[in-house]
Design a protein around this motif. Structure first.
Motif, short mmCIF file in Angstrom:
data_model
loop_
_atom_site.label_atom_id
_atom_site.label_comp_id
_atom_site.label_asym_id
_atom_site.label_seq_id
_atom_site.Cartn_x
_atom_site.Cartn_y
_atom_site.Cartn_z
N ILE A 88 0.85 -1.20 0.00
CA ILE A 88 0.00 0.00 0.00
C ILE A 88 0.88 1.24 0.00
O ILE A 88 1.86 1.31 0.75
N TYR A 141 1.46 5.10 0.89
CA TYR A 141 0.96 6.11 1.83
C TYR A 141 1.65 7.44 1.57
O TYR A 141 2.83 7.49 1.21
N ASP A 163 -3.64 6.47 3.07
CA ASP A 163 -3.60 5.54 1.95
C ASP A 163 -4.00 6.31 0.69
O ASP A 163 -5.07 6.94 0.65
#
Length: 583
Positions: free
Chosen positions: A409, A411, A438
């Motif tokens: 993910i 960020y 996110d």
């Protein structure tokens, strides 16, 4: 591209005769069949120098096969060597990928009987998360967080209960638009996070939310705090002064009317909003320079000084080389401290920390460890933790990435935060929390972090002035819908519980202590609940030491937040007075 995909490429090149000058030799595997492998030309290797490298391939069903190729004793093996050994192996015949088992050297020198063990690659299980959130809170406060393991090729069904009850007795109802069951599917990564919305079921007479607005003299909103009334009388203490900081820019505010700093809200009071007016400090207005004396071993405040600084002037503070605290402990000025401190009007830091030791001429041993938490603003969970070492004698610069990837993910750093800070070895700060979002959750793109530092809450009872230890920081997000509290930190940087902040990272036990008998009064200073405040340092039991003489001058030795026992003492005194009047 995964390493095993490179294996496919190398194998294809080898088959095309492009990877090696030597030839390919089909080697019959022990399990039957043939697998082409890369080798040097056997004709180029003398018989007495020839040996073989063997790959043992363990399949997911537990069976094993092996492949071997010729190599020259003493030559190098590795990913780029003629005798190629890589971290992955692709079997063209079966189409299977294998990973080299841990603990085996990927490069070295060829010897007799060289064997490498590979295991068939298996996709790892994934973690799915269900967030049960308060839809009415600006920051979408997480009421409950549940995690599930989803195996390859499988799915997991999760029930979303119709109601949730928090530990303080508040009941939340599932939003009408939310399903009662959710499916987390391994093959659909977008389904691995689900946010399920709930709304507070409020009894308008006994359970409701009251907003406290801090405004400037023109009525412009600076920030807000909340009181969650749950069938209890509520005492709210507002700060006498506080500062705000965004992108390193600071503004200072002072309460306009001291009488407004205390709110006593009873359950049946009709008010649902209070407004407290602050005046912004003018460029030519004097202010207090605060000096906090700290115990270097416990990192606790042991005394507090305050010096007024006027425009254009420089004030000096000479710390005592030795003094005895009210609890009888003798302290000695730390050898790294200055013999004199000065502060010129307009200096950025208005709080100075001076450290003392209980041992004379004490010198610190080794470095201090500073914890940096990268926090997901969506659910307050820690994405990643980094430990930094701070050495005595100089400042430590700690940098934060503007963007990072964790567990697949991406960020980004929330706006309003500096990309680096300078940490002083002699500072109570032990933890830094940095907020990210996110990139797939665009709701947080426009958020801006504002850090609001309580520079002291002052109140008077029985003619005695009480003052909290400054340094509590409220982390606020300015959102399109207004400011909302994200977290509250003491001056060590540890996160404590605000009245409207979930504990911790959305993992609260909703059933814990919900039936526990509670006081009939809620108490908060600047939105921080008294029950979540550290006990003051200095081992003072103010319930026993009722002498006002010890408290005059505005000092209460506190762990960083406020004089909790004094607040409790004030409440008791008010209760006693009320009971006497009723008699």
């Amino acid at each position: 591209m995964r390493a095993r995909n490179w294996s496919r490429l190398f194998s294809a090149l080898a088959c095309a005769g492009m990877l090696f000058s030597g030839s390919l030799t089909p080697v019959i595997a022990e399990g039957g069949g043939s697998t082409p492998v890369e080798t040097s030309n056997p004709a180029e290797i003398k018989e007495d120098e020839k040996t073989q490298i063997t790959f043992v391939l363990k399949n997911s069903d537990g069976s094993e096969t092996s492949v071997a190729f010729d190599a020259k004793k003493g030559e190098a093996y590795g990913p780029e060597a003629d005798a190629q050994v890589r971290s992955t192996y692709y079997d063209q015949e079966t189409g299977k990928d294998y990973d080299l088992d841990a603990g085996q050297a990927l490069s070295g020198t060829v010897t007799d009987g060289l064997v490498f063990h590979y295991t068939e690659h298996q996709d790892a299980a994934l973690t799915a998360t269900a967030y049960f959130v308060d839809a009415d809170s600006l920051s979408k406060t997480v009421l409950k967080k549940e995690e599930f393991t989803v195996a390859p090729g499988r799915s997991v069904d999760v029930e979303a209960p119709e109601t949730l009850e928090t530990k303080d007795g508040r009941v939340y109802q599932r939003d009408e638009g939310m399903a009662s069951r959710y499916s987390f599917n391994y093959e659909n990564t977008t389904s691995l996070q689900q946010t399920i919305l709930y709304h507070l079921v409020e009894d308008e007479k006994t359970t409701y939310t009251v907003t406290v607005r801090y405004v400037d003299e023109d009525g412009n909103l600076i920030t807000t705090r909340e009181m969650h009334i749950n069938n209890k009388e509520y005492f709210f203490y507002a700060p006498h002064s506080f500062s705000t900081e965004t992108d390193g820019r600071k503004s200072y505010y002072f309460i306009k009317n001291d009488k407004d700093s205390f709110i006593d809200h009873k359950v049946d009071d009709p008010a649902r909003e209070y407004t407290i007016t602050y005046r912004k400090q003018k460029e030519d207005e004097a202010y207090d320079w605060i000096i906090l004396l700290y115990d270097s071993q416990t990192n606790k405040c042991i005394d507090q000084k305050s010096i007024e600084v006027k425009p254009g002037e420089t004030e000096k503070f000479t710390p005592e080389a030795e003094f005895t605290a009210e609890d009888g402990t003798t302290y000695y000025l730390n050898t790294a401290m200055k013999s004199e401190y000065d502060h010129t009007f307009g200096d950025d830091q208005r709080i100075t920390y001076v450290y003392y030791d209980t041992v004379k001429d004490y010198k610190p041993e080794g470095n201090k460890i500073v914890t940096v938490n990268y926090v997901n603003i969506a659910d307050k969970s820690v994405i990643k933790t980094v430990k930094e070492e701070a050495a005595p004698g100089h400042d430590t610069v700690i940098s934060y990435p503007a963007e990072m990837e964790q567990d697949g993910i991406t960020y980004k750093l929330i706006q309003g935060q500096l990309s680096e800070i300078t940490h002083n070895y002699y500072s109570p700060k032990e933890v830094y929390n940095v907020y990210y979002y996110d990139v797939n959750n665009t709701d947080f793109e426009t958020y801006t972090i504002v850090r609001e530092v309580n520079l002291g809450t002052v109140f008077t009872d029985g003619g005695v002035e009480y003052r909290t230890i400054p340094g509590t920081t409220t982390v606020v997000a300015n959102t399109p819908n207004g400011p909302t509290t994200i977290a509250v930190e003491n001056n060590r940087g540890e996160t404590v519980n605000a009245n409207d902040v979930t504990t911790p990272a959305g993992n609260q036990d909703l059933d814990k202590d919900k039936d526990k008998d509670k006081e009939k009064v809620d108490v908060a200073i600047d939105g921080v609940q008294a029950e979540d405040i550290d006990t003051p340092a200095g081992n003072k039991n103010l319930a026993e030491e009722r002498s006002a003489a010890l408290l005059k001058g505005g000092l209460l030795a506190g762990a960083a937040l406020l004089a909790l026992f004094v607040i409790i003492l004030v409440i008791r005194k008010r209760k006693e007075k009320k009971e006497q009047e009723e008699k």
